[in-house]
Design a protein around this motif. Structure first.
Motif, PDB file in Angstrom:
ATOM      1  N   THR A  41      20.063  -2.633  34.755  1.00 30.76           N
ATOM      2  CA  THR A  41      18.964  -2.632  33.791  1.00 30.76           C
ATOM      3  C   THR A  41      18.264  -3.985  33.783  1.00 30.76           C
ATOM      4  OG1 THR A  41      20.175  -1.042  32.419  1.00 30.76           O
ATOM      5  CG2 THR A  41      18.347  -2.216  31.381  1.00 30.76           C
ATOM      6  N   ILE A  42      19.046  -5.057  33.847  1.00 27.37           N
ATOM      7  CA  ILE A  42      18.481  -6.414  33.907  1.00 27.37           C
ATOM      8  C   ILE A  42      17.601  -6.551  35.143  1.00 27.37           C
ATOM      9  CG2 ILE A  42      18.998  -8.868  34.132  1.00 27.37           C
ATOM     10  CD1 ILE A  42      19.785  -7.801  31.413  1.00 27.37           C
ATOM     11  N   LEU A  43      18.064  -6.045  36.273  1.00 28.09           N
ATOM     12  CA  LEU A  43      17.300  -6.146  37.513  1.00 28.09           C
ATOM     13  C   LEU A  43      16.028  -5.308  37.441  1.00 28.09           C
ATOM     14  CD1 LEU A  43      20.153  -6.080  40.195  1.00 28.09           C
ATOM     15  CD2 LEU A  43      18.919  -8.054  39.280  1.00 28.09           C
ATOM     16  N   ARG A  44      16.076  -4.213  36.697  1.00 27.33           N
ATOM     17  CA  ARG A  44      14.887  -3.384  36.512  1.00 27.33           C
ATOM     18  C   ARG A  44      13.834  -4.149  35.700  1.00 27.33           C
ATOM     19  NH1 ARG A  44      16.996   1.365  33.796  1.00 27.33           N
ATOM     20  NH2 ARG A  44      18.298   1.464  35.648  1.00 27.33           N
ATOM     21  N   LEU A  45      14.286  -4.860  34.674  1.00 27.65           N
ATOM     22  CA  LEU A  45      13.383  -5.695  33.886  1.00 27.65           C
ATOM     23  C   LEU A  45      12.741  -6.762  34.774  1.00 27.65           C
ATOM     24  CD1 LEU A  45      15.521  -6.499  30.687  1.00 27.65           C
ATOM     25  CD2 LEU A  45      13.764  -4.779  30.917  1.00 27.65           C
ATOM     26  N   LYS A  70      27.391 -13.820  34.559  1.00 27.95           N
ATOM     27  CA  LYS A  70      27.740 -12.904  33.471  1.00 27.95           C
ATOM     28  C   LYS A  70      27.174 -13.396  32.141  1.00 27.95           C
ATOM     29  CE  LYS A  70      32.017 -11.353  35.705  1.00 27.95           C
ATOM     30  NZ  LYS A  70      33.504 -11.353  35.649  1.00 27.95           N
ATOM     31  N   GLU A  71      27.210 -14.722  31.944  1.00 28.64           N
ATOM     32  CA  GLU A  71      26.642 -15.296  30.719  1.00 28.64           C
ATOM     33  C   GLU A  71      25.130 -15.096  30.673  1.00 28.64           C
ATOM     34  OE1 GLU A  71      27.912 -19.337  30.659  1.00 28.64           O
ATOM     35  OE2 GLU A  71      29.969 -18.848  30.020  1.00 28.64           O
ATOM     36  N   ARG A  75      18.960 -11.787  23.686  1.00 30.57           N
ATOM     37  CA  ARG A  75      17.535 -12.049  23.481  1.00 30.57           C
ATOM     38  C   ARG A  75      16.783 -10.768  23.128  1.00 30.57           C
ATOM     39  NH1 ARG A  75      16.818 -14.678  28.223  1.00 30.57           N
ATOM     40  NH2 ARG A  75      18.057 -16.347  27.309  1.00 30.57           N
ATOM     41  N   LEU A  76      17.268  -9.656  23.664  1.00 36.26           N
ATOM     42  CA  LEU A  76      16.608  -8.372  23.425  1.00 36.26           C
ATOM     43  C   LEU A  76      17.223  -7.611  22.253  1.00 36.26           C
ATOM     44  CD1 LEU A  76      16.063  -7.267  27.133  1.00 36.26           C
ATOM     45  CD2 LEU A  76      14.502  -8.492  25.623  1.00 36.26           C
ATOM     46  N   GLY A  77      18.183  -8.252  21.572  1.00 33.49           N
ATOM     47  CA  GLY A  77      18.698  -7.699  20.325  1.00 33.49           C
ATOM     48  C   GLY A  77      19.849  -6.728  20.463  1.00 33.49           C
ATOM     49  N   PHE A  78      20.496  -6.686  21.629  1.00 36.51           N
ATOM     50  CA  PHE A  78      21.581  -5.729  21.824  1.00 36.51           C
ATOM     51  C   PHE A  78      22.923  -6.349  21.425  1.00 36.51           C
ATOM     52  CE2 PHE A  78      18.288  -4.088  24.660  1.00 36.51           C
ATOM     53  CZ  PHE A  78      18.275  -2.758  24.274  1.00 36.51           C
ATOM     54  N   ASN A  79      23.774  -5.541  20.825  1.00 37.99           N
ATOM     55  CA  ASN A  79      25.105  -5.997  20.402  1.00 37.99           C
ATOM     56  C   ASN A  79      26.152  -5.768  21.477  1.00 37.99           C
ATOM     57  OD1 ASN A  79      24.295  -6.891  17.844  1.00 37.99           O
ATOM     58  ND2 ASN A  79      24.274  -4.780  17.095  1.00 37.99           N
ATOM     59  N   GLN A  85      23.687  -3.387  31.253  1.00 34.52           N
ATOM     60  CA  GLN A  85      24.120  -3.238  32.641  1.00 34.52           C
ATOM     61  C   GLN A  85      23.283  -4.126  33.556  1.00 34.52           C
ATOM     62  OE1 GLN A  85      23.850   0.946  33.550  1.00 34.52           O
ATOM     63  NE2 GLN A  85      25.924   1.330  32.808  1.00 34.52           N
ATOM     64  N   LYS A  86      23.917  -4.630  34.599  1.00 37.65           N
ATOM     65  CA  LYS A  86      23.212  -5.497  35.549  1.00 37.65           C
ATOM     66  C   LYS A  86      21.996  -4.779  36.129  1.00 37.65           C
ATOM     67  CE  LYS A  86      24.541  -5.720  39.761  1.00 37.65           C
ATOM     68  NZ  LYS A  86      25.321  -5.911  41.008  1.00 37.65           N
TER      69      LYS A  86
END
Length: 480
Positions: free
Chosen positions: A259-263, A239-240, A248-252, A256-257
């Motif tokens: 989206t991270i996996l898509r990256l 989770k961390e 790192r990408l500037g989001f406050n 979603q997991k």
């Protein structure tokens, strides 16, 4: 003088702040020693940096037959991935907006300006669309040609210009057909199209899991199969990781997991498509992030296609049986020249992983679980999809006919050299991948003879006992 002093007092803290921010930027896409292990989307070059060993040169022995099971090269995203990955264009714009507006909870997590510039220039390649979904990329085609040339260089006496020496097997889809085309071009060059080579489309051997409802129900679509992956993803450190990537990408907020996996998927596709290029999406991940994501895929494949589920060996036996039938014919009829002398099959990562499981390869002392990522055994685990199953992964069994001729390590006239990605496979009782034929028979003959996929269409038998038993053990270890 006083006016200049005031200006100096105002600007000095700002300059210091900018200097601190710049010092804290990390250019993750251009590290001196980047982490390039991306699970089943790893480039063959990264997984196997020096495959051209001399292990195939066995004194006193002549190779007489070659069995090769190979995966395709890098490919375009699948049809169901394309729409999701195209949406990264919108995410890119949001990230750039975050940086332009200075939306940061913590400047320690900033990506550097050069990474940001790379991201700004990124755009979706319109040639990657549903028409070409899943097709080999240019790099995938070329690495397949190069792999064929590497095998020909190793075994010129087997991989000859005689078309009758070969039998190719592949499934009836465009990616497999293009893999066959690229491989034969690597073997025969400009003459490839004019060579009439024996070939078969054999789904039962190369993709038996596609027509096995029992395996689909009990393993592939069984929630128990992903239980250990779910445990790992529920860990605070996972989770961390998501929080840090979001920062790192500037989001406050935490992304979603999915989206991270898509990256991550885009990052590793980019690195497989062009091993020399820098992917801006890889800048989202630290080395430790990539190792955790790699382990997540190792967990998933361990239970879906390996020792975590009992049925996997029963499916993987199909290719082992094909191998043993081919090799046994050459041993039993050695006095008569046999053709084909080379059997080359093209299949998927799934089938190669199932085959490795049936062969007993890469079996760890303890099972992989969602709880033991930091254990010493897991950190040096054998089941690592990055090195086992990159694009163009391959398993080979080379049959040798030997005379002792001063080579006292060769105890029998027939030896089999097992290679994985052109490197020796390690089996107990063998010497750097070279095994006595009697040992090969002892290890695989019973499995091959009893390989029967009739259970696939029978009453669903519950194969989750291994997983359930493991879950019980994990529960005890955690709470008792």
């Amino acid at each position: 003088m006083q006016h200049r002093k005031v200006i100096k007092m105002v600007w000095l803290p700002l300059l210091l702040a900018l200097g601190v921010a710049a010092a804290q930027e990390s250019c993750l896409s251009v590290q001196d020693d980047p982490y390039l292990m991306f699970g089943t989307k790893t480039a063959y070059l990264f997984a196997n940096r020096d495959p051209r060993t001399k292990v195939h040169e066995v004194p006193g022995c002549e190779p007489i037959a070659l069995f090769l099971l190979s995966r395709h090269g890098s490919h375009n995203p699948e049809a169901d991935e394309i729409n999701e990955l195209q949406r990264l264009g919108d995410l890119k714009n949001n990230i750039l907006t975050n940086y332009n507006n200075g939306n940061f909870r913590n400047t320690n997590q900033r990506i550097c300006s050069s990474d940001l510039n790379l991201l700004q220039r990124w755009q979706w390649n319109d040639r990657i669309n549903s028409t070409f979904a899943g097709d080999l990329t240019t790099d995938g085609y070329m690495t397949t040609q190069q792999l064929a040339q590497a095998w020909k260089q190793k075994f010129p006496g087997l991989l000859t210009t005689n078309q009758h020496d070969y039998l190719f097997k592949f499934v009836n889809d465009r990616r497999s057909s293009n893999t066959y085309k690229a491989f034969t071009e690597g073997l025969f060059g400009d003459q490839a199209e004019s060579v009439d080579i024996s070939k078969e489309n054999d789904e039962k051997i190369l993709r038996p899991y596609k027509s096995c409802p029992v395996w689909t129900k009990d393993v592939e679509e069984n929630n128990i199969t992903i239980a250990q992956l779910s445990i790992f993803e529920s860990k605070q450190e996972y989770k961390e990781m998501i929080s840090n990537i979001s920062l790192r990408l500037g989001f406050n907020y935490d992304m979603q997991k999915e989206t991270i996996l898509r990256l991550y998927q885009m990052c590793r596709y980019n690195k497989a498509w062009d091993v020399t290029a820098i992917s801006p999406w890889c800048a989202a991940f630290t080395r430790e992030d990539l190792k955790r994501l790699e382990y997540a895929e190792d967990l998933e494949t361990y239970y879906k296609y390996s020792y975590g589920s009992a049925l996997n060996k029963d499916i993987g036996c199909a290719t082992v049986k094909d191998m043993m039938t081919f090799l046994t014919k050459h041993v039993n009829d050695a006095d008569t020249p046999q053709q084909p002398r080379v059997l080359i099959s093209f299949s998927s990562a799934v089938m190669l992983l199932l085959t490795m499981t049936a062969m007993g390869a890469h079996k760890d002392i303890i099972p992989l679980t969602g709880d033991n990522y930091h254990s010493a055994n897991v950190q040096v685990r054998k089941w690592t999809t990055s090195t086992m199953m990159p694009f163009n992964a391959n398993i080979a069994a080379v049959l040798y006919k030997c005379t002792q001729n001063g080579n006292f390590q060769v105890r029998e006239p027939y030896q089999v050299l097992f290679l994985e990605n052109e490197r020796p496979m390690h089996f107990e009782g063998c010497r750097v991948g070279l095994c006595d034929w009697s040992l090969v028979k002892h290890r695989f003959e019973e499995l091959a003879n009893n390989c029967d996929l009739k259970f696939c269409n029978g009453a669903a038998r519950f194969s989750g006992l291994t997983v359930i038993g493991l879950a019980a053990i994990v529960f005890v270890l955690r709470y008792v």
